[in-house]
Design a protein around this motif. Structure first.
Motif, short mmCIF file in Angstrom:
data_model
loop_
_atom_site.label_atom_id
_atom_site.label_comp_id
_atom_site.label_asym_id
_atom_site.label_seq_id
_atom_site.Cartn_x
_atom_site.Cartn_y
_atom_site.Cartn_z
N LYS A 1 -1.50 -3.52 -3.99
CA LYS A 1 -2.67 -3.01 -3.04
C LYS A 1 -2.90 -1.54 -2.97
N ARG A 2 -4.04 -1.11 -2.66
CA ARG A 2 -4.45 0.28 -2.79
C ARG A 2 -3.76 1.01 -1.72
N GLY A 3 -3.32 1.94 -1.94
CA GLY A 3 -2.94 2.83 -1.11
C GLY A 3 -3.83 3.61 -0.03
N PRO A 4 -3.40 3.83 1.15
CA PRO A 4 -4.54 4.08 2.17
C PRO A 4 -5.32 5.41 2.01
N ALA B 1 0.79 -1.38 0.00
CA ALA B 1 -0.12 0.14 -0.01
C ALA B 1 0.84 1.27 -0.10
N MET C 1 2.17 2.06 -3.58
CA MET C 1 1.28 2.06 -4.56
C MET C 1 1.77 3.10 -5.82
N GLU D 1 -7.94 -4.45 -2.41
CA GLU D 1 -8.49 -3.48 -1.41
C GLU D 1 -8.35 -3.91 -0.16
N ARG D 2 -7.55 -2.95 0.79
CA ARG D 2 -7.00 -3.19 1.94
C ARG D 2 -7.36 -2.20 3.00
#
Lengths: 345, 345, 345, 345
Positions: B208-211, B186, B189, B237-238
């Motif tokens: 992974k998606r960045g926060p 994340a 990304m 999605e995390r």
């Protein structure tokens, strides 16, 4: 760490927590309360993972006590750090350092013209990106190492110190040989390999806050740099992710006095990226200065409408000039003054 | 792009906008309205920078029309992409791929035990970090390349495909030689040099998606990979940064059906990092499956309380086993089924 | 509360904190640590304001320990609360209550048609707004009290229980005389006068989470209701404010298992407002059920394109029907089943 | 509104959209593009619901063009609105109005002492809550209408104008008879019945931005007031919900210049609620003034540590005094000055 027990936790459960603390080599201090019991952990040299205790029956939750950053903490070192760029500007109490220039170096003559204009207006550090981290792979990504001679030329022509961003360990060394300060951009705030490579050059570092970084995470990123033996770190608030698309990011002006309370490192502000709109940049720059920033980083372009990146948020030369003329009385009100330029090479 | 004029814009101002569009080689289409005029730009091959028009007098704002990503867009390619790991699991419609394992590889025997346990429970991909991007420089950072043989051994012993994260270009190649899938975490990304290096290996990629990443930014990061010629990209999605410290991140379950509408790439979910708490992981995993995820990534540890990272959010072997047994009826309800394991090496 | 001292706090400063705690009638428990001292406050019957201690020299910060809500806490009462609407549906373990209907009551015949359709498809509670809190004063604000007879007629015609929102104390009583459940909308979650007026009717209450409310604030809003003597409170997750305009709100699916851990009150979900787009509603509804929701609230309209509010997020009758048919296997997987309809009047 | 078609939309689909626009009595303007076609809707008197078109086959999405607020828009009325409190302070260009006082009226003598202190320091408006919207039902909720005489007495004793918050329609009238300005708090920004009741008093109104409100939603809340015939509205930025618990809210300083661009209404700032910590209030107040705020609202208490609400964020009398002395040079730098006090009654 304090371990909070559930109200219905029984004595054996509390004792199991105590035993678990002891097993790690620490001491446990039981704090009885009206509604519930807490267990304080004593003797741990740093933060403990909450996972160690949260699964023990009767435990409600755990609360960290120890500040996870140390070297950058004001609690550790009260005196403000001063970061000096060569013979030139000094980041620290009493000075307002103005860093200005275009988002990206696009072409030599244009860059030199803007360099001369911002120097004339009173900036003492020149910014200009040669590696541009862009959201889209189809956007202009910067001229790369080929543009280093342009940075060097602008430095020589104007006497300005030069800062530019690096985006991967491989290019840190060649860039460090030319510029006065290395920038770690917001997207790379937690890029540990890059942080280490930049820190090891010994050069002054401009560390931008990530758009989703808490103040604690920001200070821990700075700790990555200082723990490598490089204390020359300047923090930069540049806006965090907000819920309103009305501005590009949400400029966290309160982060400036808050960081001054928590750390001895200098703190500057980037109103250009924070707001994303040139019409808001002058007011937000003045706000940052009034809030006690040790510097401001402002994007300036000779022809903002034609800029290959961030033209929307860049000031024209006359707009920047007008902004600079408005700063001295605000500086005076908060006990700083614009820095003198670096002695000309 | 549509350029919206102010209600009080006059004809010469509208004509200046039209001239400015024409000067870029595009056509302008004036759309008169009750309250204000708009100018549509026609013929531009990609998104235009808003800065080009926002400073022209009479312009209120600009609105982008063109989707900035192309190769990953479902509008470009309707058929779902299938990503295959070696002879093994296939990410794509009809399959639910379960990726499981500890946050980090800590020690060989323990890792092999967990690998065997997750394989036994029905997972087909083994996760295990050897480079751990950590918020604090004082936290365990992973065993590094020295742990690659452990990954290889676990793969051989269990027949599971193996995924692990890479954090800098320099280590991409040696890792790619051993594992079946490379993860971009994340925090990375938008790390373009890393994205390019990983894409060029040709290996399947877990992105992974960045926060703090919007869905559009997430898809543009995937575009960085696909534009390098590597179509084997799985999105994950995390959890995004939310305002409530009650969970570690805010799991965006609606991103799963939304991404399925916007892109042909497979979409999986990581409920462990999203929630940060083991007690929430089973419910959120089931929610992700019911929302149509093509896979789930679950942290499992043989002794979560003693884990060197993320123990708080890891399931024990029996907890993971129970979770796996609850999935088949939900899979059936949404038309997927658990994938068969990779043919044993 | 635990009061954390600065590392450089001296003994007189710690003693001043202790004296200040004692002066309030509580006991102070000094917990010495390696890096710093902490002082635990013992004997306080509820949360203390942090301002009481934060100005004492040597104090770094204060940490609350006591959970501020009591009556709604699962720690206080382990058994789940069951909320029953008249002779009809029961919110609580084992049941999935489906509440459906149009955003707003627009016209009698159309409303009755939708009521019949959702009853036929298996819903047991009918929703329909007569007071619509709208962002713009120019949007349709609902038919008001004049529409109460329409609600009553639909109830009689279909045997469905009826829920509708109230927005000010003055209209609570007339509405309570007609409907089975009163809704407090997201914008009014912290409207104390309204919370009190609604609670005092004794009617079952549907309390929606505010878009910027933490879980703790949500539970404290519920506490406002229960402390008035009305235990019939159903909580509703309906999405929180996120940073991505790709969806209307960000549906916090993890809030469902988290609330089940923290409170004994039933928890339902509103995927319509959360996502703002009809194409995402079915997947997110299934996710909510799989996450353990005790009910789902779905907007249904006979002609969504013509709806006077929220047409974008409403399902058509056939779309709702298809969604309902997909739920039973997911219910079965998590141990619930669709509730039987209320005995017909 | 512009309706964006999918790239693969065919001619009949575009024609169906045009027919649908025409059926509503508006005109459709087809804008062909390289990648996709757009359809502009012309002749609609206000914003259209996106749901009307989003379900037509071939439609990708819709983009609103019309600004949803009108009366408060700067595009509608260029000249800044001036809001005058009685014979006293005027909110508008050139003036900085300082509103100060305790969070809540707790007791008469103490309140009068603070009133005298803030008047002495240069404030011209006195704040003091008698209805306190609190997160917890167990927190102090204010003295209610019984405290109105205290407000009146302080007003008479000091010559300060008085502002206080109202929280429900029923108490608007009695409060309006006593005070000079009515405040609508952040939690009630979208409480339409309250907005209407307050507007109808004709009194000057202080409207606080909700913690999750976009700028557009904030302006639409103001539109609710002005559309009732009351133009005397002052907007107040008081921090929005952010992801970092390091401050209570996230003060959006850029909202000040942005609002000045979008609306003719005066804009003030509340650094006390925004930051939640007294040590940050002076710097953030100075930032707000430098950003162009027309006023600042500062909590002041004679003994902050003993305050029944918000003591953590209140300044003591000497701290407020020091803050006031720092403002004139910043005011001078941005072309405002501290207002003279109201003529003594």
């Amino acid at each position: 760490m304090v371990i909070i027990m559930r109200p219905d936790a029984n004595l054996p459960e509390v004792e199991a927590v105590v035993a678990s603390v002891n097993a790690l080599g620490f001491r446990a201090h039981v704090v009885p309360g009206l509604a519930r019991t807490a267990v304080a952990v004593i003797g741990n040299p740093g933060p403990l993972a909450p996972g160690r205790f949260s699964r023990i029956p009767g435990v409600a939750r755990t609360i960290p006590i120890t500040t996870p950053y140390r070297l950058v903490a004001r609690e550790t070192r009260e005196a403000p750090t001063r970061v000096t760029l060569g013979a030139g500007p000094v980041f620290g109490p009493g000075n307002l350092v103005v860093l200005a220039g275009p988002c990206a170096v696009e072409e030599a003559e244009q860059f030199l013209a803007t360099a001369a204009a911002v120097a004339q207006a009173g900036a003492t550090v020149l910014r200009g990106g040669i590696f541009k981290p862009r959201t889209s792979p189809y956007s202009f990504q910067g001229l790369g190492l080929a543009a280093l001679p342009i940075l060097a030329r602008a430095r020589e022509a104007t006497g300005l110190a030069v800062v530019t961003e690096v985006v991967e360990p491989a290019s840190v060394e060649p860039v460090a040989e030319v510029v006065d300060m290395l920038q770690i951009g917001a997207r790379n705030m937690q890029n540990a390999p890059l942080l280490r490579a930049v820190a090891r050059t010994g050069k002054p570092i401009l560390l931008k806050r990530g758009p989703a970084a808490t103040i604690e995470e920001f200070l821990l990123a700075a700790e990555y740099l200082v723990v490598e033996g490089n204390p020359n770190v300047v923090l930069c608030e540049r806006g965090v992710r907000g819920f309103d698309p009305a501005t590009r990011y949400l400029f966290d002006v309160a982060a400036i006095p808050l960081l001054h309370r928590l750390t001895h490192l200098p703190v500057i502000a980037d109103p250009s990226h924070a707001t994303g709109h040139h019409a808001l940049v002058p007011s937000v720059t003045r706000a940052a200065v009034a809030a006690g920033a040790d510097g401001v980083l402002v994007e300036v372009h000779s022809d903002p409408g034609a800029a290959r990146s961030d033209g929307q948020q860049s000031l024209s030369h006359p707009e920047f000039d007008a902004l600079m003329r408005s700063l001295p009385p605000i500086c005076a009100a908060v006990g700083t003054s614009l820095t003198a330029p670096m002695a000309h090479a």
